[in-house]
Design a protein around this motif. Sequence first.
Motif, short mmCIF file in Angstrom:
data_model
loop_
_atom_site.label_atom_id
_atom_site.label_comp_id
_atom_site.label_asym_id
_atom_site.label_seq_id
_atom_site.Cartn_x
_atom_site.Cartn_y
_atom_site.Cartn_z
N SER A 38 0.89 -1.26 0.02
CA SER A 38 -0.09 -0.04 0.09
C SER A 38 0.84 1.20 -0.01
O SER A 38 1.96 1.27 0.66
CB SER A 38 -0.99 0.08 1.31
OG SER A 38 -0.19 0.21 2.40
N PHE A 39 0.32 2.32 -0.51
CA PHE A 39 1.03 3.68 -0.48
C PHE A 39 -0.06 4.62 -0.56
O PHE A 39 -0.82 4.72 -1.32
CB PHE A 39 1.76 3.68 -1.79
CG PHE A 39 2.40 5.13 -1.79
CD1 PHE A 39 3.25 5.70 -1.27
CD2 PHE A 39 1.91 6.00 -3.11
CE1 PHE A 39 3.81 6.81 -1.11
CE2 PHE A 39 2.38 7.26 -3.20
CZ PHE A 39 3.31 7.86 -2.25
N THR B 235 9.41 5.05 -1.84
CA THR B 235 10.55 4.27 -2.29
C THR B 235 10.38 2.75 -1.44
O THR B 235 10.63 1.90 -1.92
CB THR B 235 12.03 4.73 -1.62
OG1 THR B 235 12.11 5.89 -2.43
CG2 THR B 235 13.07 3.91 -1.86
N LEU B 236 9.77 2.93 -0.24
CA LEU B 236 9.60 1.58 0.51
C LEU B 236 8.42 0.94 -0.17
O LEU B 236 8.33 -0.43 -0.04
CB LEU B 236 9.23 2.02 1.91
CG LEU B 236 10.30 2.74 2.92
CD1 LEU B 236 9.88 3.06 4.21
CD2 LEU B 236 11.52 1.56 3.18
N TYR B 237 7.44 1.53 -0.40
CA TYR B 237 6.36 1.04 -1.30
C TYR B 237 7.16 0.03 -2.47
O TYR B 237 6.76 -1.16 -2.70
CB TYR B 237 5.24 1.97 -1.88
CG TYR B 237 4.24 1.21 -2.76
CD1 TYR B 237 3.45 0.51 -2.48
CD2 TYR B 237 4.54 1.54 -4.36
CE1 TYR B 237 2.47 -0.10 -3.31
CE2 TYR B 237 3.80 0.92 -5.35
CZ TYR B 237 2.46 0.23 -4.76
OH TYR B 237 1.94 -0.43 -5.57
N LEU B 238 7.84 0.71 -3.31
CA LEU B 238 8.56 -0.02 -4.30
C LEU B 238 9.14 -1.43 -3.99
O LEU B 238 9.27 -2.43 -4.48
CB LEU B 238 9.50 0.80 -5.06
CG LEU B 238 8.95 1.91 -5.87
CD1 LEU B 238 9.77 2.71 -6.77
CD2 LEU B 238 7.50 1.38 -6.97
N TRP B 239 10.07 -1.10 -2.79
CA TRP B 239 10.52 -2.26 -2.24
C TRP B 239 9.74 -3.08 -1.59
O TRP B 239 10.03 -4.48 -1.90
CB TRP B 239 11.37 -1.75 -0.88
CG TRP B 239 12.05 -2.72 -0.09
CD1 TRP B 239 11.86 -3.19 1.41
CD2 TRP B 239 13.09 -3.61 -0.41
NE1 TRP B 239 12.49 -4.42 1.70
CE2 TRP B 239 13.19 -4.63 0.32
CE3 TRP B 239 13.71 -3.97 -1.68
CZ2 TRP B 239 14.27 -5.60 0.64
CZ3 TRP B 239 14.89 -4.98 -1.69
CH2 TRP B 239 15.00 -5.88 -0.84
N LYS C 88 7.21 -8.45 -3.28
CA LYS C 88 6.46 -9.58 -2.64
C LYS C 88 5.15 -9.73 -3.67
O LYS C 88 4.23 -10.36 -3.48
CB LYS C 88 6.01 -9.36 -1.33
CG LYS C 88 7.24 -9.60 -0.39
CD LYS C 88 6.73 -9.50 0.89
CE LYS C 88 7.71 -9.65 2.02
NZ LYS C 88 7.39 -9.34 3.44
N TYR C 89 5.07 -8.88 -4.64
CA TYR C 89 3.91 -8.49 -5.40
C TYR C 89 3.52 -10.11 -6.13
O TYR C 89 2.22 -10.35 -6.16
CB TYR C 89 4.07 -7.54 -6.61
CG TYR C 89 2.94 -7.51 -7.45
CD1 TYR C 89 1.71 -7.00 -7.26
CD2 TYR C 89 2.92 -8.03 -8.71
CE1 TYR C 89 0.48 -6.83 -8.09
CE2 TYR C 89 1.96 -8.16 -9.90
CZ TYR C 89 0.68 -7.59 -9.19
OH TYR C 89 -0.43 -7.54 -10.24
N SER D 205 -4.72 1.50 -4.59
CA SER D 205 -4.90 1.88 -6.00
C SER D 205 -3.89 1.46 -6.93
O SER D 205 -4.15 1.08 -7.81
CB SER D 205 -5.41 3.29 -6.13
OG SER D 205 -4.48 4.18 -5.84
N LEU D 206 -2.53 1.63 -6.34
CA LEU D 206 -1.34 1.23 -7.31
C LEU D 206 -1.45 -0.44 -7.38
O LEU D 206 -1.44 -0.79 -8.68
CB LEU D 206 -0.19 1.82 -6.74
CG LEU D 206 -0.04 3.22 -6.64
CD1 LEU D 206 1.56 3.66 -6.06
CD2 LEU D 206 -0.54 4.11 -7.84
#
Length: 397
Positions: A66-67, A79-83, A87-88, A115-116
């Motif tokens: 989530s972001f 950046t933490l969201y991308l990290w 696990k996606y 939403s992303l």
Amino acid sequence: MTKTTAVLFLDVEGGWGGSSRSLYYLVKYLARDNLLPIVVLRKDGPVKEHYKKLGITCLIAPEMASFRPADRKNFVAFTLYLWSMRKYFSFRKKIKMLVKEYNIGLIHVNHESLSLTGSLVAWELGLPWVAHVRTLLTPGWFAKLVYKIIANYSSHTIFITEPNLNHFKSLVGSSFNMIKTSIIYNITPESFKDSALQEMEGSENKFRVLSLTNFAPSRGVDRIIDIATELKNRGESDFLFYLYGKSSHSSVITGRPDKYFENLKQRVKTLGLTSNVFFMGHTIYPEKALAGCDVLLKLTRQSNPWGRDIMEALAAGVPIITLGKFTEFVENGVNGYINADYNVDDIVDELVKLSNSKELCSIISNANRQKARALFNGEDCSQEVRHIYSKVIKDQN
């Protein structure tokens, strides 16, 4: 819907916040009529057991990244969201299995913070998705990014109030398709028959003021300390303040609590208010907290007098004092007090007025219950959502 439709709901809070609680009541009504809800929670929480009692399939997926753009440090948060998106693929595998097992026809993304991730998994699986916009994102590049993804890629967007839609439009611009949007108020419980929380019992001879919001500068909880101080200065000693919530600001790197909450507690000690102002922590029973109070006080700096706390106070018949210009829920002098601007003296005057008149509190209480029944009716609100699902699925097919 003429035949049973399976809808996948993505929930970011697991019952620990208002959006999750609102989703629960929506799903509860939707499940009554030709709809098979499947709920995926990012966090394990109390709502899981509620779904279980309803016989609704509910799974935990901590891999669901989530972001949510906030007031600060959004680049670090993104950046933490991308990290966390590493696990996606594990998350997508879970969702793909659910889609296949239950023949899911639509994904409902219950909060803009998902939403992303929600838009990506819906696109990869070839499913339409409905976005539920529940907050006012702090204006900025990241907020525009999130909103534009919703505007451009969701099949339909539900807003919980008119101000939420207007805020969305102000950041996205007028280019998005208004036909794909709806304003649907959240649903409140049909009735409140709860007893007060145990820690609130024994204070019935005092005037009990309740706050049901997390501790952050934007939530304005520090203003409640101003109110308590002014009451003390006036010699008004019959007021007790119960502050429920948790610190919502923490370091995104270390996880340490923000100083805002600690500063509040220290300020209460310094001002000699410890016998009147109580920090109660988070509660999973807001309805019981409402049952034990005389008034709900919400002094947000966001001017958003429409949150879950406001709605449930209306349904419980609890008088409300708040700030803002949106008067659809709280009408000044009719079912509470709403002030356009923050003024300590005005708010203290309103509290004293309520505390001195049981008759006034009773009149406001009845008006609140009537307002809640008219605006937050489960059958009516859920029917609007059903129509959206039907149209989205029909258009997809």
